[in-house]
Design a protein around this motif. Structure first.
Motif, PDB file in Angstrom:
ATOM      1  N   CYS A  79      -7.686  -7.620  20.378  1.00 29.37           N
ATOM      2  CA  CYS A  79      -9.286  -7.157  20.561  1.00 29.37           C
ATOM      3  C   CYS A  79     -10.893  -8.247  19.770  1.00 29.37           C
ATOM      4  CB  CYS A  79      -9.496  -5.933  19.711  1.00 29.37           C
ATOM      5  SG  CYS A  79     -10.976  -4.932  19.506  1.00 29.37           S
ATOM      6  N   PHE A  80     -11.773  -8.609  21.232  1.00 22.02           N
ATOM      7  CA  PHE A  80     -12.316  -9.317  20.127  1.00 22.02           C
ATOM      8  C   PHE A  80     -13.718  -8.847  19.862  1.00 22.02           C
ATOM      9  CE2 PHE A  80     -15.433 -13.078  22.345  1.00 22.02           C
ATOM     10  CZ  PHE A  80     -15.910 -13.268  21.115  1.00 22.02           C
ATOM     11  N   VAL A  96     -17.993   5.179  24.094  1.00 20.51           N
ATOM     12  CA  VAL A  96     -17.813   3.600  23.580  1.00 20.51           C
ATOM     13  C   VAL A  96     -16.111   3.838  23.687  1.00 20.51           C
ATOM     14  CG1 VAL A  96     -17.725   1.455  23.292  1.00 20.51           C
ATOM     15  CG2 VAL A  96     -20.203   2.590  24.294  1.00 20.51           C
ATOM     16  N   GLU A  98     -14.125   6.398  23.349  1.00 22.32           N
ATOM     17  CA  GLU A  98     -13.058   7.285  24.011  1.00 22.32           C
ATOM     18  C   GLU A  98     -12.761   6.249  25.440  1.00 22.32           C
ATOM     19  OE1 GLU A  98     -14.834  10.612  25.906  1.00 22.32           O
ATOM     20  OE2 GLU A  98     -14.702  11.659  23.625  1.00 22.32           O
ATOM     21  N   VAL A  99     -13.309   4.880  25.323  1.00 26.48           N
ATOM     22  CA  VAL A  99     -12.468   4.180  26.384  1.00 26.48           C
ATOM     23  C   VAL A  99     -12.205   3.095  25.792  1.00 26.48           C
ATOM     24  CG1 VAL A  99     -13.759   1.682  27.917  1.00 26.48           C
ATOM     25  CG2 VAL A  99     -15.023   3.940  28.439  1.00 26.48           C
ATOM     26  N   ALA A 100     -12.890   2.984  24.601  1.00 24.98           N
ATOM     27  CA  ALA A 100     -11.822   2.100  23.781  1.00 24.98           C
ATOM     28  C   ALA A 100     -10.404   2.750  23.889  1.00 24.98           C
ATOM     29  CB  ALA A 100     -12.837   1.663  22.210  1.00 24.98           C
ATOM     30  N   ILE A 103      -8.350   2.062  26.386  1.00 27.99           N
ATOM     31  CA  ILE A 103      -7.751   0.869  26.432  1.00 27.99           C
ATOM     32  C   ILE A 103      -6.359   0.246  25.715  1.00 27.99           C
ATOM     33  CG2 ILE A 103      -9.127  -1.461  26.224  1.00 27.99           C
ATOM     34  CD1 ILE A 103     -11.030  -0.532  27.893  1.00 27.99           C
ATOM     35  N   TYR A 104      -7.235   0.148  23.995  1.00 23.83           N
ATOM     36  CA  TYR A 104      -6.780   0.191  23.624  1.00 23.83           C
ATOM     37  C   TYR A 104      -5.155   0.680  23.018  1.00 23.83           C
ATOM     38  CZ  TYR A 104     -10.496  -3.406  22.851  1.00 23.83           C
ATOM     39  OH  TYR A 104     -11.154  -4.119  23.085  1.00 23.83           O
ATOM     40  N   ILE A 142     -14.382  -0.180  16.058  1.00 21.36           N
ATOM     41  CA  ILE A 142     -13.346  -1.000  17.377  1.00 21.36           C
ATOM     42  C   ILE A 142     -12.660  -1.564  17.055  1.00 21.36           C
ATOM     43  CG2 ILE A 142     -13.413  -1.609  19.535  1.00 21.36           C
ATOM     44  CD1 ILE A 142     -15.813  -0.712  20.184  1.00 21.36           C
TER      45      ILE A 142
ATOM     46  N   ARG B   3      -3.952   0.220  32.808  1.00 25.05           N
ATOM     47  CA  ARG B   3      -5.907  -0.486  32.818  1.00 25.05           C
ATOM     48  C   ARG B   3      -6.986  -0.535  33.803  1.00 25.05           C
ATOM     49  NH1 ARG B   3      -6.941  -4.647  28.532  1.00 25.05           N
ATOM     50  NH2 ARG B   3      -6.247  -3.591  26.588  1.00 25.05           N
ATOM     51  N   SER B   6      -8.329   3.987  33.243  1.00 25.80           N
ATOM     52  CA  SER B   6      -9.188   3.408  31.871  1.00 25.80           C
ATOM     53  C   SER B   6     -10.190   2.977  33.100  1.00 25.80           C
ATOM     54  CB  SER B   6      -8.535   1.642  31.430  1.00 25.80           C
ATOM     55  OG  SER B   6      -7.351   2.613  30.444  1.00 25.80           O
ATOM     56  N   ARG B  13     -17.775   8.647  33.606  1.00 24.17           N
ATOM     57  CA  ARG B  13     -18.411   9.183  32.657  1.00 24.17           C
ATOM     58  C   ARG B  13     -19.968   9.059  33.465  1.00 24.17           C
ATOM     59  NH1 ARG B  13     -16.473   9.763  27.883  1.00 24.17           N
ATOM     60  NH2 ARG B  13     -14.035   9.074  27.429  1.00 24.17           N
ATOM     61  N   PHE B  72     -19.100  -5.118  29.778  1.00 21.65           N
ATOM     62  CA  PHE B  72     -18.799  -4.231  29.225  1.00 21.65           C
ATOM     63  C   PHE B  72     -17.181  -4.346  29.383  1.00 21.65           C
ATOM     64  CE2 PHE B  72     -16.993   0.253  28.311  1.00 21.65           C
ATOM     65  CZ  PHE B  72     -17.295  -0.289  26.456  1.00 21.65           C
ATOM     66  N   GLY B  75     -14.756  -7.141  27.262  1.00 21.51           N
ATOM     67  CA  GLY B  75     -15.807  -7.574  25.635  1.00 21.51           C
ATOM     68  C   GLY B  75     -14.263  -6.520  26.183  1.00 21.51           C
ATOM     69  N   MET B  76     -14.574  -5.632  26.789  1.00 19.05           N
ATOM     70  CA  MET B  76     -13.102  -5.208  25.452  1.00 19.05           C
ATOM     71  C   MET B  76     -11.599  -5.450  25.902  1.00 19.05           C
ATOM     72  SD  MET B  76     -14.349  -2.581  24.330  1.00 19.05           S
ATOM     73  CE  MET B  76     -14.185  -0.985  23.917  1.00 19.05           C
ATOM     74  N   ASN B  77     -11.549  -7.078  26.538  1.00 17.22           N
ATOM     75  CA  ASN B  77     -10.680  -7.513  27.746  1.00 17.22           C
ATOM     76  C   ASN B  77      -9.508  -7.016  27.810  1.00 17.22           C
ATOM     77  OD1 ASN B  77     -10.490  -8.923  24.818  1.00 17.22           O
ATOM     78  ND2 ASN B  77     -10.294  -7.334  23.526  1.00 17.22           N
TER      79      ASN B  77
END
Lengths: 298, 228, 122
Positions: A79-80, A96, A98-100, A103-104, A142, B3, B6, B13, B72, B75-77
């Motif tokens: 995670c960057f 943001v 919920e997307v995170a 993803i993670y 995040i 992903r 995702s 959205r 975006f 940035g979220m890898n």
């Protein structure tokens, strides 16, 4: 110790500009690293290459033992959080998050909600309407809640006040203690983070200047203040990184461990010795006067 | 979680941009035309071309969406590949959904005898001669083509930034100038139009492989695109 | 307990000293449990690995010992050992420095002794 990042002779050039210059280093698992240096030193570029968002001009780069480029085995584990992160115009904080969350893989929803409350984030507000400090807070949330095995924070607290920064440090230490992971903190607020760091990289002009354990670095330098004649004699056989005189007084910052014999000599000659903090040391080393010649200090 | 999924959830959205807004514009335009039709009492045939708005919208939307979501996502890898696949699947689904609705509305238009007021909104004149299935195919293939056209232009920008855009539009301008000059010089415009009039179905069919080429090129470009 | 400062000394040594101070001051009686590494880390806002290093330094010196699965405890006799060690340090850090400074100011040892007595009356 397992190696998480292995960088060998990494270079990044834009035309004639060399931004990252022959950089090599190793990052080990479950430690907190500081990537320190002045703005424009090349920190952000290095982190963008580690996360495969930028491409190296040359050199080797391995993260979790593999090339990170288009590699989900690597990317899923990192995670960057960066200052320049862009968000879709229509997104609110909640979008943001919920997307995170989707993803993670290690995302902790409860922890994220706790942090959102603590940082007083208005979840229904659009990202483009957030203040600089709130944007930074979103990144911090995040970065912490993702619990990625490799978490990188690039200047995570632009616009954050002292209270919020402190909250960040507290939560980082607590959560790291419970869920150890590799953390890289890039910052120029060295004093604030110096107690958290276990290992320090100092970058200047695209080169690695220092690569050492933080505790070894403490006591790497000291300042001697006394009469000019005495201090000159005292420092004659030592490596001086900074020197100033006022009237008959002289202050010299000396690189190297303070030996007991030197301490006794100083005391006998009325020279006062003062420790140099990590921040002061790094300022001395990166203010340009030394031209990177101290790279071999260790 | 996968992903690619995702990425699709991320795009979902933005459903206001992808779906609701263009349909609201389209249906509003339809309603206005319907009222005009009633007021005119169905005396004249009304060909509006209002249906084009949804295609233009998808084109513009793709241009904008990629610029906002690619930096975006990276940035979220997220992998570039996952972004690409998630986004084009989203594009294909939206195109298919829109094509189905357009198709159903065009059927209704036929069944109601052009809404009783001679309003030809969802049927474009030449479509009177083709099968319903072909009509659906045209909606779909044009929508997909427009989507990938926006996508590749955006991808050129992601990969080569301003330089890429300048070169691209300069090349486009030069090629179209040369072609139109050549057509004028050899007096071929008339031939071209009559050829198109007879072969437009083939042109629509050719949009499909063209879209695939755009997609492949976009993928190659995005794979080398960076974010800073 | 004061905060950890970036005064040029390694933090793990500062942590070890804080625990020592607490044992000498009676805050941590012998055979009592010492806070965990993570508690130290949160309290002083330092890296848990560094806190562990400080604790381990005292384990190596026999001041603390580990009960498996429970935590760290203060060894019996630790206070006595620490006081002896500190007395030696006291001599080096304070007495020697004081005498140096006294000589610089021309204070004799007799005058110094009187000053110490005066200070004790406070």
């Amino acid at each position: 110790m397992n190696t998480v990042i292995e960088v060998h002779r990494l270079n990044k050039t834009y035309g004639k500009d060399t931004v990252v210059n022959d950089v090599s280093f190793v990052v080990e698992q479950d430690k907190i690293y500081g990537l320190l240096g002045r703005n424009g030193a090349g920190k952000t570029t290095i982190m963008h290459m580690i996360t495969a968002q930028l491409f190296p001009t040359s050199g080797e780069l391995k993260v979790f033992g593999e090339n990170p480029y288009e590699n989900n085995r690597v990317l899923r584990r990192m995670c960057f959080i960066k200052e320049s992160q862009k968000y879709p115009e229509s997104f609110r904080i909640i979008d943001v998050m919920e997307v995170a969350a989707s993803i993670y893989p290690n995302w902790d929803k409860d922890f994220a909600e706790q942090l959102i409350q603590e940082f007083r984030l208005p979840v229904k507000r659009r990202m483009k309407k957030l203040s600089r400090g709130m944007l930074s807070s979103v990144g911090v949330v995040i970065g912490l809640a993702s619990r990625a095995p490799l978490t990188i924070f690039d200047e995570p607290y632009l616009g954050l006040d002292a209270v919020a920064r402190n909250l960040f440090y507290e939560r980082l230490i607590e959560d790291y203690a419970e869920h150890p992971r590799t953390v890289i903190l890039s910052t120029h607020l060295i004093d604030e983070v110096s107690n958290i760091l276990e290992h320090v990289f100092v970058i200047d002009n695209g080169k690695i200047l220092i690569d050492e354990e933080a505790d070894d670095l403490r006591g790497k330098a000291y300042t001697a203040v006394g009469s000019s004649a005495n201090v000159s004699a005292f420092a004659a056989d030592k490596k001086i990184i900074q020197q100033e005189s006022v009237g008959g007084l002289m202050s010299a910052t000396v690189l190297g461990h303070l030996e007991n014999s030197a301490r006794r000599q100083a005391e006998a000659q009325g020279i006062e010795l003062a420790p140099v903090s990590l921040q002061q040391l790094i300022i001395h080393l990166t203010n340009g006067k030394t031209n990177g010649k101290v790279a071999e200090i260790g | 979680m996968n992903r690619t999924a995702s990425i699709m959830k991320m795009h979902w959205r933005d459903r206001w941009i992808w779906i609701y807004t263009p349909w609201m514009i389209l249906l509003f335009s339809f309603a206005v035309n319907l009222i005009i039709g009633f007021l005119a009492g169905g005396q004249e045939n009304i060909y509006t071309g209002g249906i084009l708005s949804i295609f233009v919208w998808i084109f513009v939307c793709t241009l904008i969406i990629q610029g906002q979501t690619f930096p975006f996502a990276l940035g979220m890898n997220i992998r570039r590949t996952d972004y690409f696949v998630g986004t084009i699947v989203m594009g294909l689904l939206v195109s298919a959904g829109s094509a189905v609705i357009l198709f159903l509305l065009s059927i209704m238009e036929k069944m109601t005898d052009s809404w009783g007021v001679n309003l030809y909104f969802f049927n474009i004149p030449f479509m009177n001669h083709i099968s319903p299935l072909a009509r659906f195919g045209i909606y779909f293939v044009v929508m997909v083509h427009v989507f990938f056209l926006g996508f590749i232009i955006s991808s050129i920008y992601r990969r080569y930034r301003k330089t890429g855009m300048t070169v691209f539009f300069l090349a486009l301008f030069l090629i179209s100038s040369i072609v139109s000059m050549a057509l004028t010089y050899y007096s071929l415009w008339g031939d071209l139009f009559s050829w198109i009039a007879h072969h437009y179905m083939e042109l629509f069919i050719w949009l499909a492989p063209l879209s695939i080429i755009y997609a492949l090129l976009s993928y190659v470009l995005l794979r080398r695109a960076t974010v800073s | 307990m004061g905060p950890i400062t970036d005064d040029g000394r390694p933090i793990f040594i500062q942590i070890a000293e804080k625990i020592e101070d607490d044992i000498i001051g009676g805050g941590l009686p012998e055979e009592s449990q010492v806070p965990s590494t993570n508690q130290f880390a949160s309290f002083y806002q330092i890296n848990p690995a560094t806190a562990a290093k400080g604790v381990n330094l005292l384990v190596d010196q026999g001041i603390l010992y580990k009960k498996r699965g429970i935590g760290m405890f203060v060894t019996s006799g630790a206070r006595e050992t620490l006081i002896e060690k500190r007395k030696e340090l006291f001599y080096e850090q304070y007495v020697i420095t004081m005498i140096h400074e006294a000589k610089k100011l021309g204070i004799t040892i007799d005058q110094l002794t009187n000053m110490v007595k005066r200070g004790d009356d406070l």
